[in-house]
Motif scaffolding. Structure first.
Motif, PDB file in Angstrom:
ATOM      1  N   LEU A 117      11.947  10.083  -2.475  1.00  0.00           N
ATOM      2  CA  LEU A 117      11.262  10.229  -3.762  1.00  0.00           C
ATOM      3  C   LEU A 117      11.765  11.448  -4.528  1.00  0.00           C
ATOM      4  N   LEU A 118      11.926  12.565  -3.825  1.00  0.00           N
ATOM      5  CA  LEU A 118      12.292  13.826  -4.483  1.00  0.00           C
ATOM      6  C   LEU A 118      13.755  13.863  -4.932  1.00  0.00           C
ATOM      7  N   GLU A 119      14.561  12.894  -4.494  1.00  0.00           N
ATOM      8  CA  GLU A 119      15.932  12.803  -4.990  1.00  0.00           C
ATOM      9  C   GLU A 119      15.955  12.592  -6.501  1.00  0.00           C
ATOM     10  N   LYS A 120      14.850  12.080  -7.044  1.00  0.00           N
ATOM     11  CA  LYS A 120      14.814  11.707  -8.452  1.00  0.00           C
ATOM     12  C   LYS A 120      14.291  12.826  -9.355  1.00  0.00           C
ATOM     13  N   LEU A 156       4.886  19.383   2.573  1.00  0.00           N
ATOM     14  CA  LEU A 156       3.879  18.920   3.535  1.00  0.00           C
ATOM     15  C   LEU A 156       2.601  18.505   2.824  1.00  0.00           C
ATOM     16  N   ALA A 157       2.221  19.278   1.805  1.00  0.00           N
ATOM     17  CA  ALA A 157       1.011  18.951   1.041  1.00  0.00           C
ATOM     18  C   ALA A 157       1.190  17.634   0.289  1.00  0.00           C
ATOM     19  N   MET A 158       2.378  17.405  -0.258  1.00  0.00           N
ATOM     20  CA  MET A 158       2.656  16.137  -0.954  1.00  0.00           C
ATOM     21  C   MET A 158       2.568  14.957   0.007  1.00  0.00           C
ATOM     22  N   ALA A 159       3.189  15.109   1.172  1.00  0.00           N
ATOM     23  CA  ALA A 159       3.174  14.031   2.162  1.00  0.00           C
ATOM     24  C   ALA A 159       1.751  13.727   2.604  1.00  0.00           C
ATOM     25  N   GLU A 160       0.944  14.770   2.760  1.00  0.00           N
ATOM     26  CA  GLU A 160      -0.448  14.574   3.161  1.00  0.00           C
ATOM     27  C   GLU A 160      -1.247  13.897   2.053  1.00  0.00           C
ATOM     28  N   LYS A 161      -0.950  14.258   0.801  1.00  0.00           N
ATOM     29  CA  LYS A 161      -1.649  13.624  -0.326  1.00  0.00           C
ATOM     30  C   LYS A 161      -1.300  12.142  -0.394  1.00  0.00           C
ATOM     31  N   LYS A 162      -0.011  11.837  -0.231  1.00  0.00           N
ATOM     32  CA  LYS A 162       0.390  10.424  -0.215  1.00  0.00           C
ATOM     33  C   LYS A 162      -0.341   9.686   0.887  1.00  0.00           C
ATOM     34  N   ASN A 163      -0.414  10.291   2.069  1.00  0.00           N
ATOM     35  CA  ASN A 163      -1.066   9.622   3.197  1.00  0.00           C
ATOM     36  C   ASN A 163      -2.553   9.422   2.943  1.00  0.00           C
ATOM     37  N   GLY A 176       5.875  13.331 -12.320  1.00  0.00           N
ATOM     38  CA  GLY A 176       6.723  12.940 -13.442  1.00  0.00           C
ATOM     39  C   GLY A 176       7.983  12.220 -13.014  1.00  0.00           C
ATOM     40  N   ILE A 177       7.906  11.503 -11.894  1.00  0.00           N
ATOM     41  CA  ILE A 177       9.064  10.789 -11.338  1.00  0.00           C
ATOM     42  C   ILE A 177       8.865   9.291 -11.509  1.00  0.00           C
ATOM     43  N   ASP A 178       9.922   8.618 -11.946  1.00  0.00           N
ATOM     44  CA  ASP A 178       9.899   7.157 -12.056  1.00  0.00           C
ATOM     45  C   ASP A 178      10.278   6.564 -10.700  1.00  0.00           C
ATOM     46  N   PHE A 179       9.322   5.973 -10.021  1.00  0.00           N
ATOM     47  CA  PHE A 179       9.522   5.469  -8.660  1.00  0.00           C
ATOM     48  C   PHE A 179       9.492   3.949  -8.669  1.00  0.00           C
ATOM     49  N   SER A 180      10.573   3.324  -8.190  1.00  0.00           N
ATOM     50  CA  SER A 180      10.717   1.872  -8.256  1.00  0.00           C
ATOM     51  C   SER A 180      10.564   1.221  -6.884  1.00  0.00           C
ATOM     52  N   ARG A 181      10.477  -0.091  -6.879  1.00  0.00           N
ATOM     53  CA  ARG A 181      10.423  -0.827  -5.609  1.00  0.00           C
ATOM     54  C   ARG A 181      11.741  -0.694  -4.851  1.00  0.00           C
ATOM     55  N   GLU A 182      12.827  -0.548  -5.574  1.00  0.00           N
ATOM     56  CA  GLU A 182      14.119  -0.323  -4.916  1.00  0.00           C
ATOM     57  C   GLU A 182      14.097   1.008  -4.162  1.00  0.00           C
ATOM     58  N   ASP A 183      13.510   2.041  -4.779  1.00  0.00           N
ATOM     59  CA  ASP A 183      13.360   3.325  -4.085  1.00  0.00           C
ATOM     60  C   ASP A 183      12.500   3.144  -2.837  1.00  0.00           C
ATOM     61  N   ASN A 184      11.423   2.402  -2.990  1.00  0.00           N
ATOM     62  CA  ASN A 184      10.499   2.167  -1.884  1.00  0.00           C
ATOM     63  C   ASN A 184      11.178   1.444  -0.720  1.00  0.00           C
ATOM     64  N   TYR A 222       0.829  -1.206   0.000  1.00  0.00           N
ATOM     65  CA  TYR A 222       0.000   0.000   0.000  1.00  0.00           C
ATOM     66  C   TYR A 222       0.868   1.262   0.000  1.00  0.00           C
ATOM     67  N   HIS A 223       1.957   1.228   0.788  1.00  0.00           N
ATOM     68  CA  HIS A 223       2.889   2.356   0.773  1.00  0.00           C
ATOM     69  C   HIS A 223       3.456   2.558  -0.628  1.00  0.00           C
ATOM     70  N   PHE A 224       3.879   1.456  -1.243  1.00  0.00           N
ATOM     71  CA  PHE A 224       4.478   1.544  -2.575  1.00  0.00           C
ATOM     72  C   PHE A 224       3.495   2.130  -3.578  1.00  0.00           C
ATOM     73  N   GLN A 225       2.270   1.636  -3.566  1.00  0.00           N
ATOM     74  CA  GLN A 225       1.273   2.120  -4.525  1.00  0.00           C
ATOM     75  C   GLN A 225       0.965   3.597  -4.305  1.00  0.00           C
ATOM     76  N   ALA A 226       0.914   4.022  -3.040  1.00  0.00           N
ATOM     77  CA  ALA A 226       0.623   5.430  -2.744  1.00  0.00           C
ATOM     78  C   ALA A 226       1.760   6.345  -3.184  1.00  0.00           C
ATOM     79  N   TRP A 227       2.996   5.961  -2.874  1.00  0.00           N
ATOM     80  CA  TRP A 227       4.137   6.767  -3.312  1.00  0.00           C
ATOM     81  C   TRP A 227       4.253   6.773  -4.832  1.00  0.00           C
ATOM     82  N   LYS A 228       3.979   5.653  -5.460  1.00  0.00           N
ATOM     83  CA  LYS A 228       4.078   5.561  -6.920  1.00  0.00           C
ATOM     84  C   LYS A 228       3.052   6.478  -7.590  1.00  0.00           C
ATOM     85  N   GLU A 229       1.853   6.556  -7.018  1.00  0.00           N
ATOM     86  CA  GLU A 229       0.834   7.443  -7.585  1.00  0.00           C
ATOM     87  C   GLU A 229       1.254   8.907  -7.462  1.00  0.00           C
TER      88      GLU A 229
END
Length: 216
Positions: free
Chosen positions: A55-58, A69-76, A32-40, A19-26
Motif C-alpha cells: 500500500l505504501l508504495e503508492k 505498526l499503528a497503521m497495520a493495527e488500524k487496518k486489522n 490519500g492513497i488510491d488503492f485498487s483491487r490489483e494492488d490488493n 473484507y481485506h480489500f475494504q479494510a485496506w481501502k479505508e
C-alpha cells in the motif's frame, strides 16, 4: 505417501478477500492513497506488514516503524469488525467435503495460515475444534513464502513434511509448501504456478482419493 493435508485458510476454506480489500481501502483513503483491487491482489498470501508495504508504495510519505505498526493495527481493527459478518454459510464449496474425504482415508488434517486472525475466523465459521492441528500467524516469525507455518503444522500433526499435501490458492503459499519439502495442490489464481504438483480451479467436486492416485 501422503498422510496429512494442510489447508491454507483464506481462499481455501473461507474467503475474506473482500473484507481485506475494504479494510485496506479505508486505510488508504485516510492516507490519500488510491488503492485498487490489483494492488490488493499483490497482498495475497503475505503478512500484514508486507501487505502494508504494498500500500505504501503508492505514496512518497515516509513513516516510522511505530507509525507503520499503528497503521497495520488500524487496518486489522477495521477488518475484524467486518469479520463479524462471517458465518458457517460462507465456508467455500467443496472445502468440508474434501476435508471429510481426507479423514475417511485416514489422513490427518490441519490449517496452516499466516493470518493472526485464524482462531477468530475458525470460530466464526464453526470450525474451532474441527482440525487435528492449527498453525497460524501467532506461531511464526517468518511468513510465506517461508515454509515455517507449514512445518509447524506438520510437527503438530507428528508427520514428516514429505508426507504432507498443502492446499493453497496463493503463489507464496505454493512456494512455501515446496520450500518445506511438501506436495502442493494449487487452486484458483495459483494453479498456474510451475512448482505446483496438482492443480484445480477449486475444491468443489474435487476428490482427494483421485488426487492421491495422480501423485502415485
Amino acid at each position: 505417501m501422503i498422510s496429512a493435508v494442510i489447508f491454507d485458510l483464506d481462499g481455501v476454506i473461507v474467503s475474506t478477500d473482500e473484507y481485506h480489500f475494504q479494510a485496506w481501502k479505508e486505510l488508504a483513503k485516510e492516507l490519500g492513497i488510491d488503492f485498487s483491487r490489483e494492488d490488493n491482489s499483490r497482498q495475497r498470501g503475505v503478512s500484514r506488514m508486507e501487505s502494508l508495504e504494498v500500500l505504501l508504495e503508492k505514496t512518497e510519505q515516509t513513516f516510522s516503524n511505530d507509525e507503520k505498526l499503528a497503521m497495520a493495527e488500524k487496518k486489522n481493527s477495521i477488518y475484524r469488525d467486518l469479520l463479524d459478518r462471517l458465518s458457517p454459510d460462507q465456508i467455500l464449496p467443496g472445502a468440508l467435503n474434501f476435508a471429510e474425504e481426507s479423514r475417511k482415508l485416514g489422513l490427518k488434517i490441519a490449517v496452516g495460515s499466516s493470518s493472526r486472525n485464524t482462531p477468530f475466523i475458525l470460530k466464526k465459521i464453526g470450525l474451532s475444534d474441527y482440525f487435528d492441528a492449527v498453525a497460524d500467524g501467532n506461531d511464526i516469525q517468518r511468513s510465506k513464502p517461508d515454509p515455517q507455518v507449514f512445518l509447524i503444522a506438520a510437527e503438530r500433526l507428528a508427520v514428516r513434511p514429505a508426507e504432507c499435501l498443502v492446499v493453497e490458492d496463493a503463489d507464496a503459499g505454493v512456494e512455501a509448501a515446496k520450500a518445506g519439502g511438501m506436495f502442493a495442490l494449487a487452486l484458483g489464481a495459483a494453479k498456474g504456478h510451475p512448482g505446483a504438483d496438482l492443480r484445480a480451479d477449486s475444491l468443489e467436486r474435487l476428490s482427494i482419493e483421485k488426487l492421491l492416485r495422480e501423485l502415485g
